[in-house]
Design an enzyme around this catalytic site. Structure first.
Site, PDB file in Angstrom:
ATOM      1  CG  ASP A 246       3.988  14.166  -1.028  1.00  0.00           C
ATOM      2  OD1 ASP A 246       3.405  13.331  -1.739  1.00  0.00           O
ATOM      3  OD2 ASP A 246       4.906  13.878  -0.249  1.00  0.00           O
TER       4      ASP A 246
ATOM      5  CG  ASP B  55       1.342   9.402  -1.027  1.00  0.00           C
ATOM      6  OD1 ASP B  55       2.050   8.547  -1.586  1.00  0.00           O
ATOM      7  OD2 ASP B  55       1.753  10.548  -0.754  1.00  0.00           O
TER       8      ASP B  55
END
Length: 173
Positions: A122, A140
């Site tokens: 991330d 995401d």
């Protein structure tokens, strides 16, 4: 059953595009960012390299390692299910097909991370003052946009199949 050329699989290119962009941006984040050190872009946005061993919002990230394979199996199963759904979905439903393609591309992007690295990379961090939203990535984002599109599709279909209230009430003049 819908033939492949008449199915929503025509949108598989979008899944592949999401996958390529996701994996490329994750590798750029790995190459250019230092773990946990934010690079501020805007007062509410920065790039911070983080690893998520859990699921959304770091669910089960504190577990000793079994979650890697648990989420890998779930991601693989969901990806197969989405491909089957797209195969059976007629080409005449592009809104739903695009939503499934976005979700599929994102799911596979995060699946690749789990298999190769044992965590999801991330790097996008959104915050306001000292309140931080959990870090996320392109996969995401694609999953989120696809899920929102799917919800809109369900609501739209629900509304279009309902009879207007004025049709069911008889008027006596």
């Amino acid at each position: 059953m819908t033939s492949i050329k008449n199915s929503a699989l025509i949108w598989s290119w979008l899944s592949l595009l999401v996958l390529v962009i996701d994996l490329a941006t994750k590798q750029m984040a790995e190459a250019w960012l230092h773990y946990g050190n934010p690079v501020y872009l805007l007062p509410v946005l920065d790039f911070t390299l983080l690893y998520n061993k859990g699921a959304a919002f770091s669910l089960l990230a504190d577990q000793p390692g079994w979650q890697r394979w648990f989420f890998t199996i779930i991601s693989a199963a969901v990806s197969v299910m989405l491909m089957v759904w797209m195969r059976r979905l007629p080409r005449s439903q592009p809104w739903l097909a695009v939503s499934l393609a976005l979700i599929l591309g994102g799911a596979v992007g995060n699946l690749v991370d789990r298999v190769l690295f044992g965590h999801v990379i991330d790097f996008i961090s959104v915050h306001w003052d000292n309140a931080y939203f959990p870090a996320f990535n392109i996969a995401d984002s694609a999953i989120t946009v696809g899920a929102i599109m799917m919800a809109i599709d369900v609501i739209r279909d629900s509304i279009s199949t309902q009879k207007p209230a004025s049709d069911s009430v008889s008027r006596s003049d």
